[in-house]
Write a protein that holds these residues in place. Structure first.
Motif, short mmCIF file in Angstrom:
data_model
loop_
_atom_site.label_atom_id
_atom_site.label_comp_id
_atom_site.label_asym_id
_atom_site.label_seq_id
_atom_site.Cartn_x
_atom_site.Cartn_y
_atom_site.Cartn_z
N ARG A 11 0.83 -1.21 0.00
CA ARG A 11 0.00 0.00 0.00
C ARG A 11 0.87 1.26 0.00
O ARG A 11 0.57 2.23 -0.71
N LEU A 14 2.32 1.73 -3.45
CA LEU A 14 1.29 2.20 -4.38
C LEU A 14 1.04 3.69 -4.20
O LEU A 14 0.93 4.44 -5.18
N ASP A 15 0.96 4.15 -2.96
CA ASP A 15 0.75 5.58 -2.70
C ASP A 15 1.92 6.41 -3.23
O ASP A 15 1.73 7.51 -3.77
N GLU A 16 3.13 5.89 -3.10
CA GLU A 16 4.29 6.61 -3.61
C GLU A 16 4.26 6.71 -5.13
O GLU A 16 4.60 7.75 -5.71
N ASP A 17 3.86 5.61 -5.79
CA ASP A 17 3.75 5.63 -7.25
C ASP A 17 2.70 6.65 -7.70
O ASP A 17 2.89 7.37 -8.69
N ARG A 18 1.60 6.73 -6.99
CA ARG A 18 0.56 7.70 -7.32
C ARG A 18 1.07 9.12 -7.17
O ARG A 18 0.82 9.98 -8.01
N GLN A 19 1.80 9.38 -6.10
CA GLN A 19 2.33 10.72 -5.87
C GLN A 19 3.35 11.10 -6.93
O GLN A 19 3.47 12.29 -7.29
N ARG A 20 4.10 10.12 -7.44
CA ARG A 20 5.08 10.40 -8.50
C ARG A 20 4.41 10.55 -9.86
O ARG A 20 5.07 10.86 -10.85
N GLY A 21 3.10 10.32 -9.94
CA GLY A 21 2.38 10.49 -11.20
C GLY A 21 2.43 9.30 -12.12
O GLY A 21 2.11 9.41 -13.30
N ARG A 22 2.79 8.13 -11.59
CA ARG A 22 2.91 6.96 -12.44
C ARG A 22 1.58 6.57 -13.07
O ARG A 22 1.54 6.02 -14.17
N TYR A 23 0.48 6.85 -12.37
CA TYR A 23 -0.84 6.46 -12.86
C TYR A 23 -1.64 7.63 -13.40
O TYR A 23 -2.85 7.53 -13.56
N ASP A 24 -0.98 8.74 -13.66
CA ASP A 24 -1.68 9.88 -14.25
C ASP A 24 -2.16 9.52 -15.64
O ASP A 24 -1.50 8.76 -16.37
#
Length: 301
Positions: A11, A14-24
């Protein structure tokens, strides 16, 4: 299975990836923002050459469709002037969380021919406040269309869009434009052979196209040439009634969204056996212009 510590670590990553914009969205689906100020939506545009193969047929094959064949396959004289170059091919994807006015199309696909290609615009609503600019863009795209083409669109896509336009107080002109719903033509010509007239099955059994994943980007434009193949007439000819000794119960034939409108001659060109398709087309010719009660009107095939 994961332990509580492993789940917490996953988890956190996943939050770190979201913050880095990986799922933008602009990373996952390259496109552009369209609109002004805060009223914007996400547009993905792709141009496909006319030689692009969708199963057994190139997209450009739809341009050879005769308007007489289209009108015949739909039993709709309003389509006698059908021109694929000025048609708009429409499909929607919905959130599926509610019925009626609560159903929202988060993705609308509209395809159309340009000079030397088939262009597909995918209009993506990232949040509910983007629906109005999306519909405004769609209204401009449909404004110049002489025909709206879809698959099961009379029962689903167009009524859905009409509701959303009304909800956003945007004039809906789709009711004033001739509408070619391919599902009715497909059922008329191929239902006995295929039984299952879902678009995915038509693509597979008639066009020889197997979807990879969910959805098919250019599916609409391929069904028209396929219909032309089964309409039973050569280029430039209006389909005429043909006598057949017996119409078999198992009838074969069919294509997909837009490629479906060619003749048995063209089907032979791609190596298909179309005897049963010809018999089904002949039956439609025989019932052309009569209702189930024998009076003038829709064909009764």
């Amino acid at each position: 299975l994961m332990t509580g510590a492993q789940w917490q670590q996953a988890r956190t990553e996943l939050d770190e990836d979201r913050q880095r914009g990986r799922y933008d969205l602009d990373v996952l689906v390259p496109g552009e923002e369209v609109g002004e100020g805060d009223s914007k939506f996400w547009l993905v545009r792709r141009d496909y050459p006319l030689e692009f193969m969708q199963g057994k047929l190139p997209l450009g094959a739809a341009l050879a469709s005769a308007s007489e064949h289209i009108a015949f396959s739909a039993c709709d004289p309003d389509l006698a002037d059908f021109d694929p170059r000025t048609a708009a091919f429409v499909d929607t994807e919905t959130i599926g969380l509610a019925g009626g006015t609560g159903t929202v199309a988060f993705l609308v696909g509209v395809g159309y021919f340009i000079e030397d290609a088939f262009r597909l615009d995918q209009l993506f609503m990232r949040d509910f406040d983007e629906e109005e600019p999306l519909l405004q863009f769609l209204a401009e795209r449909l404004k110049d269309a002489t025909t709206v083409v879809g698959y099961n669109s009379k029962s689903f896509d167009l009524p859905l869009l009409r509701t959303r336009f009304i909800q956003n107080r945007i004039p809906f002109r789709g009711d004033d434009t001739p509408h070619y719903d391919l599902v009715h033509a497909v059922r008329r010509l191929w239902k006995r052979r295929l039984q299952d007239c879902s678009l995915g099955n038509v693509e597979r059994e008639v066009l020889g196209f197997e979807r990879v994943g969910e959805g098919a980007e250019t599916r609409g434009v391929v069904v028209v040439p396929a219909l032309r193949e089964t309409s039973g007439a050569r280029d430039g000819e209006v389909p005429q009634h043909r006598e057949v000794p017996e119409v078999r119960h198992e009838v074969r034939g069919r294509r997909e969204d837009l490629g479906i409108l060619r003749t048995p001659v063209a089907l032979r060109e791609v190596g298909e056996v179309v005897t049963d398709d010809e018999e089904r087309a002949a039956r439609c010719h025989g019932g052309r212009g009569r209702t189930e009660h024998g009076g003038p009107g829709r064909c009764r095939c």
